[in-house]
Scaffold this motif. Structure first.
Motif, PDB file in Angstrom:
ATOM      1  N   MET A 158     -48.638  59.442 -62.283  1.00 38.52           N
ATOM      2  CA  MET A 158     -49.281  60.602 -61.707  1.00 38.52           C
ATOM      3  C   MET A 158     -50.792  60.553 -61.915  1.00 38.52           C
ATOM      4  O   MET A 158     -51.555  60.949 -61.053  1.00 38.52           O
ATOM      5  CB  MET A 158     -48.665  61.857 -62.344  1.00 38.52           C
ATOM      6  CG  MET A 158     -49.161  63.134 -61.757  1.00 38.52           C
ATOM      7  SD  MET A 158     -48.517  63.332 -60.107  1.00 38.52           S
ATOM      8  CE  MET A 158     -49.014  64.940 -59.737  1.00 38.52           C
ATOM      9  N   SER A 159     -51.216  60.077 -63.061  1.00 36.82           N
ATOM     10  CA  SER A 159     -52.633  60.006 -63.377  1.00 36.82           C
ATOM     11  C   SER A 159     -53.360  59.046 -62.425  1.00 36.82           C
ATOM     12  O   SER A 159     -54.501  59.289 -62.055  1.00 36.82           O
ATOM     13  CB  SER A 159     -52.814  59.565 -64.823  1.00 36.82           C
ATOM     14  OG  SER A 159     -54.179  59.411 -65.112  1.00 36.82           O
ATOM     15  N   GLU A 160     -52.679  57.957 -62.068  1.00 36.26           N
ATOM     16  CA  GLU A 160     -53.295  56.988 -61.146  1.00 36.26           C
ATOM     17  C   GLU A 160     -53.501  57.602 -59.769  1.00 36.26           C
ATOM     18  O   GLU A 160     -54.536  57.398 -59.127  1.00 36.26           O
ATOM     19  CB  GLU A 160     -52.404  55.751 -61.041  1.00 36.26           C
ATOM     20  CG  GLU A 160     -53.013  54.642 -60.219  1.00 36.26           C
ATOM     21  CD  GLU A 160     -52.101  53.421 -60.179  1.00 36.26           C
ATOM     22  OE1 GLU A 160     -52.122  52.754 -59.129  1.00 36.26           O
ATOM     23  OE2 GLU A 160     -51.392  53.145 -61.155  1.00 36.26           O
ATOM     24  N   LEU A 161     -52.546  58.403 -59.322  1.00 38.24           N
ATOM     25  CA  LEU A 161     -52.651  59.074 -58.027  1.00 38.24           C
ATOM     26  C   LEU A 161     -53.790  60.099 -58.033  1.00 38.24           C
ATOM     27  O   LEU A 161     -54.548  60.220 -57.060  1.00 38.24           O
ATOM     28  CB  LEU A 161     -51.325  59.753 -57.689  1.00 38.24           C
ATOM     29  CG  LEU A 161     -51.205  60.365 -56.305  1.00 38.24           C
ATOM     30  CD1 LEU A 161     -51.368  59.290 -55.232  1.00 38.24           C
ATOM     31  CD2 LEU A 161     -49.865  61.054 -56.149  1.00 38.24           C
ATOM     32  N   LEU A 162     -53.941  60.803 -59.152  1.00 37.81           N
ATOM     33  CA  LEU A 162     -55.025  61.777 -59.284  1.00 37.81           C
ATOM     34  C   LEU A 162     -56.379  61.078 -59.284  1.00 37.81           C
ATOM     35  O   LEU A 162     -57.330  61.543 -58.647  1.00 37.81           O
ATOM     36  CB  LEU A 162     -54.835  62.600 -60.563  1.00 37.81           C
ATOM     37  CG  LEU A 162     -55.802  63.758 -60.765  1.00 37.81           C
ATOM     38  CD1 LEU A 162     -55.667  64.781 -59.649  1.00 37.81           C
ATOM     39  CD2 LEU A 162     -55.550  64.416 -62.116  1.00 37.81           C
ATOM     40  N   ASN A 163     -56.478  59.963 -59.955  1.00 45.81           N
ATOM     41  CA  ASN A 163     -57.726  59.202 -59.969  1.00 45.81           C
ATOM     42  C   ASN A 163     -58.083  58.694 -58.575  1.00 45.81           C
ATOM     43  O   ASN A 163     -59.259  58.712 -58.176  1.00 45.81           O
ATOM     44  CB  ASN A 163     -57.628  58.020 -60.947  1.00 45.81           C
ATOM     45  CG  ASN A 163     -57.766  58.463 -62.383  1.00 45.81           C
ATOM     46  OD1 ASN A 163     -58.345  59.500 -62.667  1.00 45.81           O
ATOM     47  ND2 ASN A 163     -57.215  57.674 -63.292  1.00 45.81           N
ATOM     48  N   GLY A 190     -57.224  60.094 -55.761  1.00 48.55           N
ATOM     49  CA  GLY A 190     -57.633  61.269 -54.990  1.00 48.55           C
ATOM     50  C   GLY A 190     -59.055  61.680 -55.303  1.00 48.55           C
ATOM     51  O   GLY A 190     -59.847  61.984 -54.395  1.00 48.55           O
ATOM     52  N   LEU A 191     -59.413  61.696 -56.573  1.00 49.40           N
ATOM     53  CA  LEU A 191     -60.787  62.036 -56.967  1.00 49.40           C
ATOM     54  C   LEU A 191     -61.784  60.993 -56.455  1.00 49.40           C
ATOM     55  O   LEU A 191     -62.880  61.333 -56.003  1.00 49.40           O
ATOM     56  CB  LEU A 191     -60.885  62.156 -58.492  1.00 49.40           C
ATOM     57  CG  LEU A 191     -60.237  63.392 -59.103  1.00 49.40           C
ATOM     58  CD1 LEU A 191     -60.263  63.306 -60.627  1.00 49.40           C
ATOM     59  CD2 LEU A 191     -60.931  64.653 -58.636  1.00 49.40           C
ATOM     60  N   ASN A 192     -61.390  59.721 -56.532  1.00 45.01           N
ATOM     61  CA  ASN A 192     -62.252  58.642 -56.041  1.00 45.01           C
ATOM     62  C   ASN A 192     -62.492  58.793 -54.540  1.00 45.01           C
ATOM     63  O   ASN A 192     -63.630  58.684 -54.062  1.00 45.01           O
ATOM     64  CB  ASN A 192     -61.604  57.296 -56.356  1.00 45.01           C
ATOM     65  CG  ASN A 192     -62.569  56.147 -56.217  1.00 45.01           C
ATOM     66  OD1 ASN A 192     -63.769  56.347 -56.126  1.00 45.01           O
ATOM     67  ND2 ASN A 192     -62.035  54.937 -56.208  1.00 45.01           N
ATOM     68  N   LEU A 193     -61.434  59.070 -53.788  1.00 46.40           N
ATOM     69  CA  LEU A 193     -61.548  59.256 -52.349  1.00 46.40           C
ATOM     70  C   LEU A 193     -62.417  60.477 -52.024  1.00 46.40           C
ATOM     71  O   LEU A 193     -63.237  60.437 -51.114  1.00 46.40           O
ATOM     72  CB  LEU A 193     -60.148  59.405 -51.737  1.00 46.40           C
ATOM     73  CG  LEU A 193     -60.085  59.553 -50.222  1.00 46.40           C
ATOM     74  CD1 LEU A 193     -60.649  58.307 -49.542  1.00 46.40           C
ATOM     75  CD2 LEU A 193     -58.655  59.792 -49.777  1.00 46.40           C
TER      76      LEU A 193
END
Length: 82
Positions: free
Chosen positions: A1-6, A8-11
């Motif tokens: 989940m943390s990788e997906l959040l990162n 999203g923030l990067n995008l």
């Protein structure tokens, strides 16, 4: 989940950065075009006081014409519908 959040923030940061960069370039391009137009324009820029005075005269003439046209239309309508 943390990788997906990162991701999203990067995008989001890349997207916002791109929009900011585009709008900044747009402001500079608009300013440059404005300077070029004013530099190479052959037309004389009218002073501030002249358009206001002439606009008032034109507006007054248009108002008088408008009142005359409306009055004539009302008179014609009343004469036909009595």
């Amino acid at each position: 989940m943390s990788e997906l959040l990162n991701e999203g923030l990067n995008l989001m940061l890349f997207g916002m950065g791109f929009v900011f960069l585009f709008l900044t370039l747009l402001v500079f391009a608009t300013g440059l075009m404005s300077r070029l137009i004013t530099k190479y324009s052959n037309e004389e820029i009218p002073s501030v006081s002249q358009p206001a005075a002439s606009a008032t005269v034109v507006a007054t003439q248009q108002d008088e014409q408008l009142v005359a046209v409306i009055s004539a239309a009302i008179k014609q309508y009343r004469s036909r519908h009595r």
